[in-house]
Design a protein around this motif. Structure first.
Motif: not given
Length: 87
Positions: A25-29, A41-56
């Motif tokens: 839903e609206d949460f990231l783990y 894992p930490k449960r955090k709202r999507r709006s409180h986290a910003a995507v920085v990038g991807e890793s291989r």
């Protein structure tokens, strides 16, 4: 969004990097293998986290494939990402 590297935008952990293990839903783990372990894992709202990038990194690829990953693997993957990201 699973297996992406995110930076916390709000809370006492602001600025810390995490890997997205799951999304509901609206949460990231999120986990970083140190303060937030894979099995808790930490449960955090999507709006409180910003995507920085991807890793291989192989550990991130394991998360992407749904395979179990160890805390030490995740710590190493985030450290490698942090080193490349800050340069």
């Amino acid at each position: 969004m699973k297996a992406q590297i995110v930076r916390s935008l709000a809370g006492h952990d602001r600025g810390r990097l995490y890997c997205v293990l799951e999304e509901r839903e609206d949460f990231l783990y999120l986990a970083d293998g140190k303060t937030r372990r894979v099995n808790a894992p930490k449960r955090k709202r999507r709006s409180h986290a910003a995507v920085v990038g991807e890793s291989r990194h192989p550990a991130i690829e394991k998360v992407r494939a749904g395979q179990p990953v160890g805390d030490w693997e995740l710590r190493r993957a985030l450290a490698a990402f942090r080193d490349d990201w800050e340069v």
